[in-house]
Design a protein around this motif. Structure first.
Motif, PDB file in Angstrom:
ATOM      1  N   LEU A  38       1.137 -24.560 -12.135  1.00  0.00           N
ATOM      2  CA  LEU A  38       0.083 -25.097 -11.268  1.00  0.00           C
ATOM      3  C   LEU A  38       0.592 -25.454  -9.877  1.00  0.00           C
ATOM      4  O   LEU A  38      -0.195 -25.533  -8.928  1.00  0.00           O
ATOM      5  N   LEU A  39       1.891 -25.702  -9.751  1.00  0.00           N
ATOM      6  CA  LEU A  39       2.426 -26.154  -8.461  1.00  0.00           C
ATOM      7  C   LEU A  39       2.161 -25.168  -7.320  1.00  0.00           C
ATOM      8  O   LEU A  39       1.735 -25.593  -6.236  1.00  0.00           O
ATOM      9  N   PRO A  40       2.390 -23.866  -7.500  1.00  0.00           N
ATOM     10  CA  PRO A  40       2.069 -22.947  -6.389  1.00  0.00           C
ATOM     11  C   PRO A  40       0.595 -22.963  -6.019  1.00  0.00           C
ATOM     12  O   PRO A  40       0.242 -22.806  -4.842  1.00  0.00           O
ATOM     13  N   TRP A  41      -0.284 -23.171  -7.016  1.00  0.00           N
ATOM     14  CA  TRP A  41      -1.719 -23.232  -6.729  1.00  0.00           C
ATOM     15  C   TRP A  41      -2.049 -24.466  -5.893  1.00  0.00           C
ATOM     16  O   TRP A  41      -2.956 -24.425  -5.055  1.00  0.00           O
ATOM     17  N   MET A  42      -1.310 -25.560  -6.093  1.00  0.00           N
ATOM     18  CA  MET A  42      -1.588 -26.787  -5.357  1.00  0.00           C
ATOM     19  C   MET A  42      -1.152 -26.694  -3.907  1.00  0.00           C
ATOM     20  O   MET A  42      -1.516 -27.540  -3.089  1.00  0.00           O
ATOM     21  N   THR A 287       1.892 -16.488 -22.091  1.00  0.00           N
ATOM     22  CA  THR A 287       0.526 -15.957 -22.033  1.00  0.00           C
ATOM     23  C   THR A 287      -0.333 -16.696 -21.011  1.00  0.00           C
ATOM     24  O   THR A 287      -1.139 -16.098 -20.310  1.00  0.00           O
ATOM     25  N   PHE A 288      -0.160 -18.014 -20.919  1.00  0.00           N
ATOM     26  CA  PHE A 288      -1.017 -18.817 -20.034  1.00  0.00           C
ATOM     27  C   PHE A 288      -0.485 -18.791 -18.608  1.00  0.00           C
ATOM     28  O   PHE A 288       0.534 -19.411 -18.294  1.00  0.00           O
ATOM     29  N   GLN A 289      -1.186 -18.054 -17.727  1.00  0.00           N
ATOM     30  CA  GLN A 289      -0.841 -17.960 -16.315  1.00  0.00           C
ATOM     31  C   GLN A 289      -2.003 -18.387 -15.424  1.00  0.00           C
ATOM     32  O   GLN A 289      -1.801 -18.771 -14.281  1.00  0.00           O
ATOM     33  N   ASN A 290      -3.233 -18.309 -15.945  1.00  0.00           N
ATOM     34  CA  ASN A 290      -4.426 -18.614 -15.164  1.00  0.00           C
ATOM     35  C   ASN A 290      -4.561 -20.129 -14.973  1.00  0.00           C
ATOM     36  O   ASN A 290      -4.481 -20.898 -15.939  1.00  0.00           O
ATOM     37  N   ALA A 291      -4.778 -20.545 -13.729  1.00  0.00           N
ATOM     38  CA  ALA A 291      -4.808 -21.976 -13.410  1.00  0.00           C
ATOM     39  C   ALA A 291      -5.923 -22.719 -14.147  1.00  0.00           C
ATOM     40  O   ALA A 291      -5.724 -23.846 -14.613  1.00  0.00           O
ATOM     41  N   LEU A 292      -7.094 -22.108 -14.263  1.00  0.00           N
ATOM     42  CA  LEU A 292      -8.206 -22.767 -14.939  1.00  0.00           C
ATOM     43  C   LEU A 292      -7.895 -22.970 -16.415  1.00  0.00           C
ATOM     44  O   LEU A 292      -8.154 -24.037 -16.979  1.00  0.00           O
ATOM     45  N   MET A 293      -7.329 -21.956 -17.069  1.00  0.00           N
ATOM     46  CA  MET A 293      -6.991 -22.065 -18.486  1.00  0.00           C
ATOM     47  C   MET A 293      -5.915 -23.123 -18.718  1.00  0.00           C
ATOM     48  O   MET A 293      -5.990 -23.913 -19.661  1.00  0.00           O
ATOM     49  N   ILE A 294      -4.905 -23.144 -17.838  1.00  0.00           N
ATOM     50  CA  ILE A 294      -3.841 -24.143 -17.954  1.00  0.00           C
ATOM     51  C   ILE A 294      -4.407 -25.548 -17.802  1.00  0.00           C
ATOM     52  O   ILE A 294      -4.039 -26.474 -18.535  1.00  0.00           O
ATOM     53  N   SER A 295      -5.323 -25.711 -16.856  1.00  0.00           N
ATOM     54  CA  SER A 295      -5.893 -27.038 -16.601  1.00  0.00           C
ATOM     55  C   SER A 295      -6.762 -27.528 -17.754  1.00  0.00           C
ATOM     56  O   SER A 295      -7.007 -28.725 -17.883  1.00  0.00           O
ATOM     57  N   GLN A 296      -7.255 -26.622 -18.598  1.00  0.00           N
ATOM     58  CA  GLN A 296      -8.008 -27.026 -19.785  1.00  0.00           C
ATOM     59  C   GLN A 296      -7.079 -27.312 -20.961  1.00  0.00           C
ATOM     60  O   GLN A 296      -7.398 -28.124 -21.832  1.00  0.00           O
ATOM     61  N   LEU A 297      -5.920 -26.653 -20.980  1.00  0.00           N
ATOM     62  CA  LEU A 297      -4.979 -26.825 -22.080  1.00  0.00           C
ATOM     63  C   LEU A 297      -4.141 -28.094 -21.948  1.00  0.00           C
ATOM     64  O   LEU A 297      -3.871 -28.771 -22.946  1.00  0.00           O
TER      65      LEU A 297
END
Length: 434
Positions: A38-42, A287-297
């Motif tokens: 998530l850090l690069p997305w932030m 497997t988990f690379q998508n920011a939205l999916m990570i933020s739900q997990l």
């Protein structure tokens, strides 16, 4: 008395067998690796890249990102306040207002982000945010119709998300608005291509759980309680042999819902442990690379759900999240693969073998195909990544979307930015209705 004693004994045994959805602690290193994505997305603070879900996920996790969180929330506030001011002049009853930015789902997630920082919306700007979200819901309610034969402009997922966002801020919506979502759950409307949409019913269940705990719609309390039970049972029935609820990407929200269950159920704990094992296996293989999916997990791994935003713990201790250390790899010429790209929903049909470097995303394949011609495509940004709105000049119509398929008929669970085809694989883009 003898029969009564036997009955009480049997009931006591049933209670002893009942389980809750409790997940053992997950290896902190695995959770940290997940959070580091998530850090690069932030660091991407442009308006089209901002994603309130990232902030919510981190605040409900066991991780924190130092000053990046504060900067990210500040950027979110600037963007959404400006968007609201920009759309104010277009307020009205026509459909153009419905398309105004921010969208219903984005605005709902922004309200969740504010609550994750222990803020309640208030004042003039806050009231306008709430009013805008309520207008979205009213538009959706009218689209569904009094006879429930219509469909929301967006989806029942966003409908439930909007109700949840207002609920955690203690903002009541009319019983008739809640009633549309209740009716949808009671009559199995949250479907996608004929199959139960687990993430949709899970989001509805989270919204209902919030409404029940906050008692914002007391006249609907009995229906809400029954709907929560229905949603929970539907989610449990959707568990696959591998352990996922629906699929791997709908499992995090499903776990969030099951963790909120106030009533124990035989087999609930076993189902959650099986889902946890399946998720951990996929966590380890990246497997988990998508920011939205990570933020739900991340909240689920921290035994939290979006319902916890009713009373968030903003003083909870969270481990500091540091960027991943870079590994220095030898520079080498990338290996090339070939992916067969097929579009059968246009005339003449398109089918070409596209060369791309190994490890390329499906989006890279589409870019290369467009560069080679005559293939063309257009995308639209969303919080879960870019999605196709036009292929070979054919735009999506009402209740249509471009489905991604691994030939011959296996739907992809990831979007174009996340899926990475293998050498020799055939990917079809197919325009379908829902």
């Amino acid at each position: 008395m003898g029969r009564l004693a036997v009955l009480l004994f049997l009931l006591g045994m049933l209670g002893a067998l009942a389980e809750r959805c409790e997940m053992p602690e997950v290896d902190s290193k695995l959770v940290e690796m997940l959070g580091q994505h998530l850090l690069p997305w932030m660091e991407q603070l442009s308006q089209e890249k901002l994603n309130p879900s990232i902030y919510v996920g981190l605040r409900l996790s066991s991780l924190q990102a130092k000053g990046k969180e504060a900067l990210y929330l500040h950027s979110l506030k600037l963007h959404y306040q400006q968007s609201l001011l920009g759309s104010a002049s277009s307020d009205g009853d026509d459909n153009s207002n419905f398309q105004a930015k921010p969208s219903m789902g984005q605005l709902a997630l922004y309200l969740l982000a504010l609550r994750a920082n222990c803020e309640f919306v208030g004042g003039h700007k806050g009231d306008r945010l709430v009013s805008q979200l309520k207008r979205f819901l009213e538009d959706e309610k009218r689209a569904i119709g009094h006879d429930h034969k219509g469909h929301p402009h967006t989806s029942y997922y966003q409908y439930g998300l909007a109700i949840l966002a207002l609920c955690v801020h203690q903002k009541r919506v009319h019983d008739s608005v809640v009633g549309k979502l209740l009716h949808a759950v009671e009559h199995d409307h949250p479907l996608h291509q004929g199959h139960l949409s687990v993430d949709t019913v899970a989001m509805a269940g989270l919204a209902f759980t919030c409404l029940k705990r906050s008692n914002l719609n007391p006249e609907q309390r009995e229906r809400i309680t029954l709907a929560i039970r229905t949603v929970r049972e539907n989610v449990l029935r959707a568990q696959t042999p591998e352990g996922y609820f629906g699929n791997i990407y709908s499992t995090p929200l499903a776990l969030q819902l099951l963790m909120t269950s106030s009533v124990s159920r035989v087999g609930l704990g076993t189902a959650c442990h099986k889902a946890r094992a399946a998720l951990l296996a996929r966590l380890q293989d990246g497997t988990f690379q998508n920011a939205l999916m990570i933020s739900q997990l991340l909240p689920a791994l921290n035994h939290k759900s979006y319902v916890d935003l009713i009373s968030p713990d903003c003083l909870a201790t969270r481990a500091m999240l540091e960027p991943a250390t870079e590994t220095h790899l030898q520079t080498q010429v990338p290996e090339y693969i070939r992916v067969m790209l097929k579009v059968s929903s246009v005339l003449p049909p398109y089918k070409h073998s596209i060369p791309v470097p190994a490890g390329s995303s499906l989006e890279d394949v589409l870019k290369k195909a467009q560069e080679l011609g005559p293939f063309t495509y257009e995308t639209q940004a969303s919080l879960s990544g870019p999605y196709l709105i036009s292929v070979m000049g054919k735009k999506v119509g009402k209740r249509e979307f471009w489905q991604l398929l691994q030939a011959p008929d296996t739907p992809l669970l990831q979007g174009i930015a996340d899926y990475r085809p293998k050498d020799g694989e055939t990917i079809e883009l197919r325009l379908v209705s829902w």
